[in-house]
Motif scaffolding. Sequence first.
Motif, PDB file in Angstrom:
ATOM      1  N   GLU A  77      -4.461 106.384-152.816  1.00 32.56           N
ATOM      2  CA  GLU A  77      -4.101 105.801-151.525  1.00 32.56           C
ATOM      3  C   GLU A  77      -5.408 105.528-150.787  1.00 32.56           C
ATOM      4  N   LEU A  78      -5.797 104.280-150.730  1.00 32.40           N
ATOM      5  CA  LEU A  78      -7.135 103.924-150.296  1.00 32.40           C
ATOM      6  C   LEU A  78      -7.428 104.328-148.855  1.00 32.40           C
ATOM      7  N   LYS A  79      -6.462 104.188-147.982  1.00 30.77           N
ATOM      8  CA  LYS A  79      -6.728 104.479-146.572  1.00 30.77           C
ATOM      9  C   LYS A  79      -7.000 105.959-146.344  1.00 30.77           C
ATOM     10  N   SER A  80      -6.201 106.809-146.990  1.00 33.72           N
ATOM     11  CA  SER A  80      -6.364 108.248-146.781  1.00 33.72           C
ATOM     12  C   SER A  80      -7.302 108.886-147.799  1.00 33.72           C
ATOM     13  N   GLY A  81      -7.535 108.201-148.903  1.00 38.38           N
ATOM     14  CA  GLY A  81      -8.347 108.774-149.973  1.00 38.38           C
ATOM     15  C   GLY A  81      -7.593 109.746-150.847  1.00 38.38           C
ATOM     16  N   THR A  82      -6.288 109.850-150.645  1.00 41.99           N
ATOM     17  CA  THR A  82      -5.478 110.780-151.428  1.00 41.99           C
ATOM     18  C   THR A  82      -5.342 110.284-152.871  1.00 41.99           C
TER      19      THR A  82
END
Length: 254
Positions: A77-82
Amino acid sequence: MKVIIMCGGKGTRLREETSVKPKPMVEIGGRPVLWHIMSIYARFGFKDFVLPLGYKGEVIKQYFHDYNIRNTDFTVELKSGTIISHPGHVEDWRVTLCDTGQETLKGGRIKRIAKYIDSDRFMVTYGDGVADINLHKLLEFHKQSGTIGTFTGVRMPSRFGAVRTDAAGKILSWEEKPVLNEHINCGFFVFERRFLDYLSEDENCDLEKEPLQQLAAEGQLSMYPHPGQWQCMDTLRDSIKLNELWDSGRAFWV
């Protein structure tokens, strides 16, 4: 039972590969020889490993740090880095990685990771050799011996032919690459915990010198004679041979 695999040497005879990676990371069939060695132990139920690191140890650390991602599908998940890992086949091994110094010899490396050995008995082997060894038989042999340490011995074929002559130089026999009568140490050790008392954290403590020589002098060292095959990855020639065995489906250690 902990399995210690020695991973600290510089592999100077395999410079074609070890200029950029430690010898245990040289590959057979796309996997490090270290992985192949660990797989041998895992097949017999020994899955708790301690790796004393030295030369280019960060390469081995990175390999296991990224192991799950390398061997499974995952979503980022690019926005959160998850990062979400998806189910896949990953070995159920436990691997402890320990910096033990760039120049430390093998005995010193084992002593420096002693705090991770939490059992009365442990195994040790080199990070560059594979065998079709039955580890349960090795362990039983060690228990029956009653000694502090047991190493595995193999009889190796000579690299050269052997010729026997009479006094006049007449050929009596000619044998191409005979199997040598002597056994050599191929690793695959079993030790009682009290062997740690024979070691020191000094970087010059070499496993095969004073510690094992002292055990032998005290009658506390046994040899398990392995009747099968063993091959180390010590030179480029060895690396080529091991990969040829793998590619042709003749990998005897699998």
